[in-house]
Write a protein that holds these residues in place. Sequence first.
Motif, PDB file in Angstrom:
ATOM      1  N   GLY A   4       4.589  15.457  29.179  1.00 65.12           N
ATOM      2  CA  GLY A   4       5.264  14.479  29.733  1.00 65.12           C
ATOM      3  C   GLY A   4       4.778  14.323  31.175  1.00 65.12           C
ATOM      4  N   ALA A   5       5.093  15.676  31.863  1.00 65.03           N
ATOM      5  CA  ALA A   5       5.097  15.775  33.104  1.00 65.03           C
ATOM      6  C   ALA A   5       3.739  15.512  33.470  1.00 65.03           C
ATOM      7  CB  ALA A   5       5.150  17.162  33.594  1.00 65.03           C
ATOM      8  N   ALA A   6       2.588  15.968  32.724  1.00 69.44           N
ATOM      9  CA  ALA A   6       1.038  15.365  32.856  1.00 69.44           C
ATOM     10  C   ALA A   6       0.913  13.844  33.095  1.00 69.44           C
ATOM     11  CB  ALA A   6       0.213  16.151  31.818  1.00 69.44           C
ATOM     12  N   CYS A   7       1.369  13.314  31.880  1.00 70.19           N
ATOM     13  CA  CYS A   7       1.404  11.857  32.071  1.00 70.19           C
ATOM     14  C   CYS A   7       2.024  11.163  32.991  1.00 70.19           C
ATOM     15  CB  CYS A   7       2.022  11.352  30.710  1.00 70.19           C
ATOM     16  SG  CYS A   7       1.088  11.728  29.018  1.00 70.19           S
ATOM     17  N   ALA A   8       3.157  11.905  33.424  1.00 69.44           N
ATOM     18  CA  ALA A   8       3.885  11.161  34.714  1.00 69.44           C
ATOM     19  C   ALA A   8       2.920  11.402  35.856  1.00 69.44           C
ATOM     20  CB  ALA A   8       5.276  11.766  34.649  1.00 69.44           C
ATOM     21  N   GLY A   9       2.511  12.602  36.127  1.00 68.51           N
ATOM     22  CA  GLY A   9       1.616  12.755  37.251  1.00 68.51           C
ATOM     23  C   GLY A   9       0.319  12.089  37.050  1.00 68.51           C
ATOM     24  N   VAL A  10      -0.319  11.757  36.025  1.00 69.17           N
ATOM     25  CA  VAL A  10      -1.341  10.826  35.959  1.00 69.17           C
ATOM     26  C   VAL A  10      -1.267   9.460  36.588  1.00 69.17           C
ATOM     27  CG1 VAL A  10      -3.050   9.887  34.759  1.00 69.17           C
ATOM     28  CG2 VAL A  10      -2.606  12.270  34.531  1.00 69.17           C
ATOM     29  N   VAL A  11      -0.184   9.070  35.930  1.00 69.88           N
ATOM     30  CA  VAL A  11       0.413   7.660  36.464  1.00 69.88           C
ATOM     31  C   VAL A  11       0.682   7.387  37.931  1.00 69.88           C
ATOM     32  CG1 VAL A  11       2.145   5.769  36.176  1.00 69.88           C
ATOM     33  CG2 VAL A  11       1.129   6.980  34.097  1.00 69.88           C
ATOM     34  N   LEU A  12       1.510   8.635  38.296  1.00 72.67           N
ATOM     35  CA  LEU A  12       1.942   8.367  39.824  1.00 72.67           C
ATOM     36  C   LEU A  12       0.663   8.478  40.672  1.00 72.67           C
ATOM     37  CD1 LEU A  12       4.952  10.881  39.879  1.00 72.67           C
ATOM     38  CD2 LEU A  12       4.973   8.290  40.442  1.00 72.67           C
ATOM     39  N   GLN A  13      -0.126   9.213  40.167  1.00 70.00           N
ATOM     40  CA  GLN A  13      -1.408   9.393  41.300  1.00 70.00           C
ATOM     41  C   GLN A  13      -2.479   8.287  41.135  1.00 70.00           C
ATOM     42  OE1 GLN A  13      -3.516  13.312  41.484  1.00 70.00           O
ATOM     43  NE2 GLN A  13      -5.063  12.503  42.687  1.00 70.00           N
ATOM     44  N   VAL A  14      -2.827   7.895  39.923  1.00 71.90           N
ATOM     45  CA  VAL A  14      -3.901   7.005  39.739  1.00 71.90           C
ATOM     46  C   VAL A  14      -3.398   5.723  39.990  1.00 71.90           C
ATOM     47  CG1 VAL A  14      -5.649   6.268  38.068  1.00 71.90           C
ATOM     48  CG2 VAL A  14      -4.934   8.522  38.353  1.00 71.90           C
ATOM     49  N   LEU A  15      -2.222   5.208  39.474  1.00 71.28           N
ATOM     50  CA  LEU A  15      -1.938   3.949  39.385  1.00 71.28           C
ATOM     51  C   LEU A  15      -0.780   3.538  40.629  1.00 71.28           C
ATOM     52  CD1 LEU A  15      -0.917   3.129  35.759  1.00 71.28           C
ATOM     53  CD2 LEU A  15      -2.949   2.751  36.823  1.00 71.28           C
ATOM     54  N   LEU A  16       0.042   4.510  40.967  1.00 76.46           N
ATOM     55  CA  LEU A  16       0.938   4.253  42.224  1.00 76.46           C
ATOM     56  C   LEU A  16       0.446   4.821  43.518  1.00 76.46           C
ATOM     57  CD1 LEU A  16       4.240   4.598  40.158  1.00 76.46           C
ATOM     58  CD2 LEU A  16       2.961   2.481  40.723  1.00 76.46           C
ATOM     59  N   SER A  71      -2.472   0.789  42.901  1.00 77.68           N
ATOM     60  CA  SER A  71      -3.534   0.091  42.205  1.00 77.68           C
ATOM     61  C   SER A  71      -3.394  -1.077  41.341  1.00 77.68           C
ATOM     62  CB  SER A  71      -4.308   1.345  41.422  1.00 77.68           C
ATOM     63  OG  SER A  71      -5.467   1.037  40.846  1.00 77.68           O
ATOM     64  N   TRP A  72      -3.491  -2.119  41.918  1.00 77.59           N
ATOM     65  CA  TRP A  72      -3.065  -3.336  41.097  1.00 77.59           C
ATOM     66  C   TRP A  72      -4.336  -3.374  39.986  1.00 77.59           C
ATOM     67  CZ3 TRP A  72       1.606  -4.659  41.344  1.00 77.59           C
ATOM     68  CH2 TRP A  72       2.137  -4.343  42.588  1.00 77.59           C
ATOM     69  N   MET A  73      -5.407  -3.081  40.238  1.00 75.19           N
ATOM     70  CA  MET A  73      -6.427  -3.480  39.115  1.00 75.19           C
ATOM     71  C   MET A  73      -6.296  -2.469  38.068  1.00 75.19           C
ATOM     72  SD  MET A  73      -8.557  -5.790  39.591  1.00 75.19           S
ATOM     73  CE  MET A  73      -9.836  -5.470  38.623  1.00 75.19           C
ATOM     74  N   GLY A  74      -5.818  -1.161  38.490  1.00 78.72           N
ATOM     75  CA  GLY A  74      -5.419   0.061  37.508  1.00 78.72           C
ATOM     76  C   GLY A  74      -4.286  -0.371  36.673  1.00 78.72           C
ATOM     77  N   LEU A  75      -3.311  -1.012  37.234  1.00 79.69           N
ATOM     78  CA  LEU A  75      -2.213  -1.352  36.439  1.00 79.69           C
ATOM     79  C   LEU A  75      -2.456  -2.552  35.557  1.00 79.69           C
ATOM     80  CD1 LEU A  75       0.800  -1.292  38.995  1.00 79.69           C
ATOM     81  CD2 LEU A  75       0.611   0.146  37.149  1.00 79.69           C
ATOM     82  N   ALA A  76      -3.397  -3.540  35.872  1.00 79.07           N
ATOM     83  CA  ALA A  76      -3.831  -4.569  35.080  1.00 79.07           C
ATOM     84  C   ALA A  76      -4.580  -4.164  33.969  1.00 79.07           C
ATOM     85  CB  ALA A  76      -4.473  -5.586  35.929  1.00 79.07           C
ATOM     86  N   LEU A  77      -5.394  -3.096  34.157  1.00 79.40           N
ATOM     87  CA  LEU A  77      -6.366  -2.380  33.061  1.00 79.40           C
ATOM     88  C   LEU A  77      -5.337  -1.995  32.206  1.00 79.40           C
ATOM     89  CD1 LEU A  77      -9.112  -1.965  31.722  1.00 79.40           C
ATOM     90  CD2 LEU A  77      -9.329  -0.095  33.309  1.00 79.40           C
ATOM     91  N   VAL A 120     -18.112  -2.010  37.372  1.00 75.53           N
ATOM     92  CA  VAL A 120     -18.593  -3.621  37.893  1.00 75.53           C
ATOM     93  C   VAL A 120     -17.384  -3.702  38.691  1.00 75.53           C
ATOM     94  CG1 VAL A 120     -18.378  -6.043  37.169  1.00 75.53           C
ATOM     95  CG2 VAL A 120     -19.147  -4.327  35.456  1.00 75.53           C
ATOM     96  N   PHE A 121     -16.139  -3.507  38.609  1.00 74.18           N
ATOM     97  CA  PHE A 121     -15.183  -3.652  39.822  1.00 74.18           C
ATOM     98  C   PHE A 121     -15.504  -2.835  41.094  1.00 74.18           C
ATOM     99  CE2 PHE A 121     -12.846  -5.924  36.545  1.00 74.18           C
ATOM    100  CZ  PHE A 121     -12.662  -7.245  37.314  1.00 74.18           C
ATOM    101  N   ARG A 122     -15.876  -1.630  40.990  1.00 74.92           N
ATOM    102  CA  ARG A 122     -16.166  -0.654  42.030  1.00 74.92           C
ATOM    103  C   ARG A 122     -17.455  -1.232  42.943  1.00 74.92           C
ATOM    104  NH1 ARG A 122     -12.972   2.299  44.906  1.00 74.92           N
ATOM    105  NH2 ARG A 122     -12.339   3.422  43.130  1.00 74.92           N
ATOM    106  N   PHE A 123     -18.463  -1.607  42.021  1.00 77.18           N
ATOM    107  CA  PHE A 123     -19.804  -2.015  42.788  1.00 77.18           C
ATOM    108  C   PHE A 123     -19.529  -3.450  43.350  1.00 77.18           C
ATOM    109  CE2 PHE A 123     -21.615   1.402  40.337  1.00 77.18           C
ATOM    110  CZ  PHE A 123     -22.330   2.140  41.682  1.00 77.18           C
TER     111      PHE A 123
END
Length: 200
Positions: free
Chosen positions: A122-134, A156-162, A194-197
């Motif tokens: 759970g801590a790992a998942c929360a850490g990934v969400v916090l760093q990558v999306l928020l 990261s609105w694109m990350g949240l949308a994905l 695609v989105f990064r380029f």
Amino acid sequence: MTYLRLFWEFFKTGLFAVGGGMATVPFLKNIGLATGWYSQTDLMNMLAVSESTPGPIGINMATYVGFTVAGIPGAVIATIGEVTPSIIVILIVAAMLTKFKNSNYVENAFYGLRPASSGLIGAACAGVVLQVLLRVTSTAVPDSLFMRFSWDGTVSWMGLALAAVLLVLTNWVKLTKKWHPIVFIGLSAAVGVVFRFGGV
């Protein structure tokens, strides 16, 4: 000395990797913060690679970090450090399995290990969400067991949308619900490229 530290850091990670690869992410994060061998972004990138290819995150990270810190010998030593605890535990368990198969002590130990591994995952998942999306990052506080968290004010609105699209496609759309996970991993990678380029 570098070889010994590589072995020891990844030995500790392997020793507490109860519950699978995701349970090692908090330990791997701590190694990066304590040693400076890799950044949190490097860890998230390796997590993405490990989840989309065969091989657990702990071993992939040990090999990668060992190689970047001390070349091929470092990669071998860090990887051996990561897997050694598992080998030791398996040999001990195999030797004692028959004797303690129906032991209350063993059953009680597993009763405590299950929530501990769930908490680490759970801590790992929360850490990934916090760093990558928020975009929340953490740094070690000197001479303390605590971390300092900071947020740069962006999301990261694109990350949240994905993530939302993947949640819908994998759970509620009948046509895509039964697709193999590798399809979603490939599609997500393509969308990211695609989105990064595209500058989005």
